[in-house]
Write a protein that holds these residues in place. Sequence first.
Motif, PDB file in Angstrom:
ATOM      1  N   LYS A  70      29.687   8.640 -43.231  1.00 18.28           N
ATOM      2  CA  LYS A  70      30.359   8.605 -44.541  1.00 18.28           C
ATOM      3  C   LYS A  70      31.727   7.928 -44.439  1.00 18.28           C
ATOM      4  N   SER A  71      32.375   8.068 -43.291  1.00 21.50           N
ATOM      5  CA  SER A  71      33.712   7.495 -43.128  1.00 21.50           C
ATOM      6  C   SER A  71      33.698   5.969 -43.238  1.00 21.50           C
TER       7      SER A  71
ATOM      8  N   ASP B 243      34.080   4.838 -47.160  1.00 23.83           N
ATOM      9  CA  ASP B 243      35.317   5.101 -47.912  1.00 23.83           C
ATOM     10  C   ASP B 243      36.459   4.233 -47.371  1.00 23.83           C
TER      11      ASP B 243
ATOM     12  N   PRO C  75      40.779   5.693 -48.854  1.00 24.31           N
ATOM     13  CA  PRO C  75      40.957   7.142 -48.908  1.00 24.31           C
ATOM     14  C   PRO C  75      42.404   7.509 -49.251  1.00 24.31           C
TER      15      PRO C  75
ATOM     16  N   VAL D 293      39.191  10.706 -45.069  1.00 21.82           N
ATOM     17  CA  VAL D 293      38.188   9.824 -44.440  1.00 21.82           C
ATOM     18  C   VAL D 293      37.063  10.661 -43.825  1.00 21.82           C
TER      19      VAL D 293
ATOM     20  N   ASP E 236      27.800   0.400 -50.191  1.00 24.17           N
ATOM     21  CA  ASP E 236      28.168   1.343 -51.239  1.00 24.17           C
ATOM     22  C   ASP E 236      27.183   1.250 -52.406  1.00 24.17           C
TER      23      ASP E 236
END
Length: 214
Positions: free
Chosen positions: A41-42, A45, A48, A54, A117
Amino acid sequence: MAKNYYDITLALAGICQSAHLVQQLAHQGHCAGEALDTSLKSVIDLNPPSTLAVFGNDESNLRPGLEALLGMLNSSSRRGAGAELTRYTLSLMVLERKLSASKTALNTLAERIAQLDRQLAHYDLNSDTLLGAMAAIYVDVISPLGPRIQVTGSPAVLQNSQIQSKVRATLLAGIRAAVLWHQVGGGRLQLMFSRNRLAREAKQMLSRMSGPSL
C-alpha cells in the motif's frame, strides 16, 4: 537543522520490512500477510500527510520492520540471515540513490504508479494483476539502474513466477521506503554514527505496541 529521528526510524523500518519480507518469500514461499499489505500500500500513496501515514497511520504495521532493524543494528554477523537482510537493505538504498539521480526514471515511475492507482479500482492489491504490474515497474524502471539485487533462497521457491512477482513488488516497496527515508533526512552515515539513536527510537515504538504491563 535537527534531524527528526522518529520519521527517519519509521522510514528505515519500512526498508527493513521489505527486506525481511523478501527473505521470507525467497526461503519459504510465503510471508506475513499484514506486513506485506502495509508495504504494498505504501507504494501507491505518493502524497501522504505524514511519514506514519505512508504505513497506514499505525506504528504496529511496521513491527516486523522495526524488529528487523533492531536485529540489523545489533548484529555484527557477516553471514546468515542477518547479513542477508543487511545486504538487501543497503542494496535498496544504493538503488534509490541511482533512481533519485535520474529524472527520466523518476518521471516514468510516477506515471506507472498513477496507472496502478487506477487499476486498484478494479483489482485487489494482492491480486496477480496488481502484483504483476508492480513487479513490471520494478523490472522496467528500477532494475536497469543497477546493480541488481541478487535474491537468495530456495531454488524451487524462486522458480515460481508468482513468488518472483511478489518479491519484485516487495522490492519496489523497499525503494518507496528508501525514497521516503531520504526525504525525511535519512542518510547512510546514520547507520555508522547514530546506531544507538536509531535503536532507541525503534525500541520505544516496539514498547508502545506491547502495551502496559498488568
